[in-house]
Every structure is written in C-alpha cells, then in structure tokens.
Design a protein around this motif. Structure first.
Motif, PDB file in Angstrom:
ATOM      1  N   LEU A 449       0.815  -1.211   0.000  1.00 17.51           N
ATOM      2  CA  LEU A 449       0.000   0.000   0.000  1.00 17.51           C
ATOM      3  C   LEU A 449       0.848   1.259   0.000  1.00 17.51           C
ATOM      4  N   ASN A 450       2.102   1.151   0.448  1.00 22.91           N
ATOM      5  CA  ASN A 450       2.962   2.337   0.512  1.00 22.91           C
ATOM      6  C   ASN A 450       3.169   2.980  -0.853  1.00 22.91           C
ATOM      7  N   ASP A 451       3.068   2.195  -1.910  1.00 23.18           N
ATOM      8  CA  ASP A 451       3.234   2.729  -3.268  1.00 23.18           C
ATOM      9  C   ASP A 451       1.929   3.228  -3.873  1.00 23.18           C
ATOM     10  N   GLY A 452       0.843   3.202  -3.101  1.00 21.46           N
ATOM     11  CA  GLY A 452      -0.421   3.771  -3.550  1.00 21.46           C
ATOM     12  C   GLY A 452      -1.317   2.775  -4.251  1.00 21.46           C
ATOM     13  N   LEU A 453      -2.591   3.093  -4.284  1.00 23.49           N
ATOM     14  CA  LEU A 453      -3.569   2.219  -4.913  1.00 23.49           C
ATOM     15  C   LEU A 453      -3.471   2.238  -6.434  1.00 23.49           C
ATOM     16  N   ASP A 454      -2.846   3.258  -6.989  1.00 28.39           N
ATOM     17  CA  ASP A 454      -2.766   3.368  -8.446  1.00 28.39           C
ATOM     18  C   ASP A 454      -1.494   2.762  -9.027  1.00 28.39           C
ATOM     19  N   GLN A 455      -0.718   2.083  -8.210  1.00 29.10           N
ATOM     20  CA  GLN A 455       0.491   1.433  -8.742  1.00 29.10           C
ATOM     21  C   GLN A 455       0.105   0.301  -9.680  1.00 29.10           C
ATOM     22  N   TRP A 456       0.881   0.156 -10.745  1.00 33.62           N
ATOM     23  CA  TRP A 456       0.626  -0.882 -11.757  1.00 33.62           C
ATOM     24  C   TRP A 456       1.305  -2.166 -11.304  1.00 33.62           C
TER      25      TRP A 456
END
Length: 536
Positions: A449-456
């Motif tokens: 989750l640290n890289d965000g919900l929009d990470q591919w």
C-alpha cells in the motif's frame, strides 16, 4: 451474452456518461491537433511566399505582417494545447473503458469457467480488452481526424485554391489504397503472431514444469523453435508497419515533384502556389497516423473476435441479465453425500453441517480432493449429492448468488495486469479507497500500500510475491463480505509472523461467517470446530 453483476452494472452506468464525454473531448482535440498542425504548415508556407513577393514590389509598405504572424503563433499554441488535452482525455477514456471491459470479462469468467486454465484465460482476455479499449485512441481518432481535415481542405480548395482539389483527388484514393494494403498484411500477421505467442507460452510452461528432468539433458528444441517462430512473426509485423510509413513518405515526395513540375500557369507568381507544395510536404503528418492506425485496428478486430468466441462479449458489453446479486444471511451450510465430479474422493461423498461462527479444517494427502471439494461447494465444479443453505437446496438460488455468497478463495489468486485498486475493485466495484486500504492493512499488505492504490502490478502481478498475491485474495474476500469463505491453502508459502496475523484475522471473521479452510498445517490460533480428513 455475458452478464454483469449488480455492482458491476452500477459501476458501468455511473461511468458511461463520463466516458462518453471523455471520448468526444479526446476526438475533438485530436482533430483540432491535427488540423492546427496542417493549417500551421500551409499558412507558414503562404506567409513565406507572400512576404517575399510583397518585399519585391510596391506592396512592401502596405503588407500587414502582424496578422499572419499572430495567426501562426496562435495555431502553434493551439496545437500544443490540443495535443496535451487529447492525451489527458484520451488516457482517461482508455482507463475507464479498460476498467469496464475487464470488470465484465472477470464476471464472465467467474460465471462460466471452472477449470485450472482460468488464470491464463483471464490474462489473455486482459490483453484482448487492452487492445479493444485502445481502438478509439489508436485507430478511430486518427481516421476520423484525417477524414474531417480532408473535408475542410476540400472546402478551402473549392473557395480559395482550386488546384488543391486536384491534389486531394489524387491523395485520398492513394492513401486509402495504402491503408487497405497495410491492413490486409497486418491483420494476417497479427493473427500469426497471436498463434505464435500462444505456442511459445505453452512451450515455456511445458519446459519450466519439466525442470526436474533438466539434469537428464532434456532437450528444449521445441521451445527454441517456438521462440524462433514468434520472433519471426514479430519481425514481419514490425517490417509491415514500417513499410506503411515508407510508402506514405514516397507517395508524398512523388506528389511534391508532380506539383512542383507542372503548376497551373495562372497561379505562377502567386504566394498561394506554396499551399500546394506544403500540402504535399504535410501528407506524412496528417495521413501517416491514419495509415499507422491500421495496426491497432487489426489488433482490435482480432481481439474482438476472440472475446466473442471466448466470452460472447462485444465492443459494448451487454448489461442485461441478473438484477443484482445480494448477500444472503446464511446461518447453516449442510453437505449430504456431496462428491465432486473430478479426482479421487470418497465414493459415498461427504456429510457435514456447519453453522455461522464455525470453522472446518479440511486436510488430506495430495490428490485426495481437497480443492475439488471447495470448487464443488462454490459451484465451480460439477458435483453429486446435496448442498443445503439454511435447510433449502442450493438449486433454489441462482448460480451467481451461489458464487457471490459461497466465495472460493484460490490457492493462487488471479492478479490482473492492472492497478492495485482495480485488482481490489473486482471484488467490490463500489468500495471506497478507505475500504480498500483497510482490507490491505487487515491482511498485512501495508508495504504494498505504501506505493499507492494506483500502482501498476504488471502482467500476472509480477510486482507481488507469491505470499502477497495470496493475501490479496483474502483482501478481496474481506471486501466482498461473503457469508461463506472456502479457503484453499491460505497459509502456504507464508512466514510464521504473517500466518499468526492471518490466524487472528480468520478467528475474528469466523464470528459472522462460515469458514471451510483447506490446510496441511496445524495452527494453534485457528482452533477449528470440525476437522475433516479426506484420506480414504
């Protein structure tokens, strides 16, 4: 036709207006971008010629340089802004369409497929939906923009510069012939490439699954041959795509020589003559994208055919069908002589009754039918015997309701080549970002989750480890809020700290559900109410 679940349908209807607006805006800006570029080139040519002519005669004092110079700057700025706008709205429309298509495809696969190839099929269908969703931006917009520009240039030629009509009469049919020639070759080669890729993938999987035989000197000639065929198909496709650009450039140069060699006598000495020459120079700029659009167009047509064949969905996926799949208040789940129609299993079947708040731990040796049992209960595998929900036969509810409420959580969850958010929304399309984050935190995926919900997440979720994929499947289960969880080896490959955390989670979730867990591990924190061994 594939049907959308109620939540999927709400997501579809909610974004349909937005997506249509984004598509229209992207198409208008694409046309504006192309038109501004061509008009800028033509106006610049005329301005250069007009300035030269005016400077040689009495018009030098009266020729207004400011207005055309300002128009050139305005067109340059308009082209830049339209280009950025086209990318913004086009990208938004593309993501929306990919999301809708993948959501419907995922529903269709879950509704109609129950074999082990489901993960591979989902990945293939994901690639097809990418190609189909890209058709507007990559193919239709360049074609529409070229057609609109040709119409506007025809009007301009009719009113201002008639020789332009002759150039258009030569250009348009020639461009159509080049595009059709390009499309025929690309359609055939993309079909060959798709078959070659399928064969190459199968060869790789066969070779990797035979790793235990490598030390015996196992030959990989089949893999090498498949790789060579696939690479050759890719090379031929790239060559054909490049030939389209070369043909368009060669045609433009030929037309330029023709226009320069035989200009109409009445236009000699007129700055408008430069319009014809610069028109020829601009052909690769405004007709080149239309020719290059043949490649994504052929790819989208093949993808649509595959989707029709595999999923019976078209470019606009049908939304008629079930009115909604609600969560059922399941208090008891009873199995009576239940026997999956696959693999080794008790001849007499299995008898079991579970109530809400209870957990059954299913164990057995490899091949004893543990996974088959869960698949049969979820309705993903044919079975014999009876399955009762709250005392009523499971046949009284729809197949979609059965899958929605008797949730099968796979041992190796399918991860779509999409963002982390979209991989969670397949379980609950209407879930908020806070709900998605809570599910990830509950399953110990804070690091992801640290890289965000929009990470591919990449193809088949390659950015996630095996343990993270497994916990992603449990996070989906939390979001779906199904009353019955059918968990296939949820602790396999996880370290002890994660296992203890998930044990606490399952102990909490069992209070409001019925859990059937297949696991070869004995966990003190799990404390099952029922233990089943499938070993005969």
């Amino acid at each position: 036709m594939a049907t959308l679940s109620w939540a999927s349908r709400q997501s579809w209807m909610h974004s349909e207006v937005t997506m249509r607006t984004e598509r229209y805006a992207a198409m208008a800006l694409s046309t504006t971008h192309l038109m501004a570029g061509v008009v800028l080139l033509l106006l610049s040519g005329w301005f250069i010629a007009a300035s030269a002519v005016a400077g040689l005669g009495p018009l030098a004092a009266t020729f207004n340089y400011v207005i055309p110079a300002a128009m050139i700057r305005f067109l340059a700025l308009l082209r830049i802004l339209a280009g950025y706008g086209e990318k913004y709205f086009g990208h938004a429309a593309l993501l929306d369409k990919v999301s809708q298509l993948r959501l419907s495809v995922f529903d269709g696969v879950m509704n109609g497929r129950a074999d082990e190839s489901r993960a591979e099929e989902l990945e293939r269908l994901g690639q097809h939906t990418d190609a189909l969703a890209s058709r507007d931006i990559a193919a239709l917009f360049p074609l529409i923009s070229a057609a609109v520009l040709a119409l506007l240039l025809s009007v301009f030629g009719l009113l201002v510069f008639p020789p332009l009509l002759l150039l258009l009469a030569i250009t348009v049919p020639a461009a159509l012939l080049i595009a059709l020639w390009q499309w025929r070759g690309l359609h055939r080669q993309r079909s060959q490439l798709s078959k070659g890729q399928t064969a190459y993938t199968a060869a790789i999987e066969h070779y990797l699954t035979s790793a235990s035989l490598w030390h015996h000197g196992m030959s990989n000639r089949t893999l090498e041959a498949s790789q060579t065929d696939w690479q050759s198909a890719r090379h031929r496709l790239r060559e054909t795509e490049n030939w389209g650009d070369w043909r368009m450039t060669a045609f433009a140069m030929s037309l330029l020589l023709f226009a320069a060699a035989a200009p109409p006598q009445e236009w000699l000495g007129s700055p408008y003559l430069m319009l014809g020459l610069f028109f020829c120079l601009s052909l690769p700029d405004w007709l080149g994208p239309a020719v290059r659009a043949m490649s994504p167009l052929a790819e989208a047509q093949l993808a649509e055919a595959e989707l029709h064949k595999l999923m019976a969905v078209s470019d606009r996926v049908a939304v008629d069908g079930e009115e909604g799949v609600a969560r059922l208040p399941i208090d008891t789940l009873s199995l009576s002589s239940l026997r999956p129609q696959r693999g080794q299993f008790h001849e007499s079947g299995l008898d079991l009754t579970l109530r809400r708040g209870e957990l059954a731990l299913v164990q057995g040796s490899s091949g004893s039918g543990k996974s088959s049992l869960l698949l049969a209960i979820a309705g993903l595998l044919p079975m014999s015997g009876k399955l009762l929900i709250n005392g009523g036969d499971v046949s009284t509810i729809s197949p979609a309701q059965r899958r929605r409420n008797l949730l099968y959580i796979e041992q190796f969850p399918v991860v779509l080549a999409d963002t982390l958010r979209q991989n969670l929304l397949v379980a609950a399309p209407g879930a908020s970002d806070d709900a998605l984050r809570d599910a990830l935190v509950a399953t110990g995926l804070e690091a992801v989750l640290n890289d965000g919900l929009d990470q591919w997440l990449g193809e088949t979720g390659r950015l996630l480890s095996g343990g993270e994929k497994k916990r992603l499947g449990i996070a989906r289960a939390l979001l779906s809020d199904a009353p019955v969880w059918l968990m296939d080896e949820p602790f396999e490959g996880l370290d002890q700290a994660v296992i203890e955390r998930l044990s606490v989670l399952l102990s909490r979730e069992r209070e409001s559900r019925i859990l059937i867990v297949v696991s070869h591990r004995e966990l003190e924190g799990l404390q099952p109410d029922v233990r089943l061994s499938l070993d005969v």
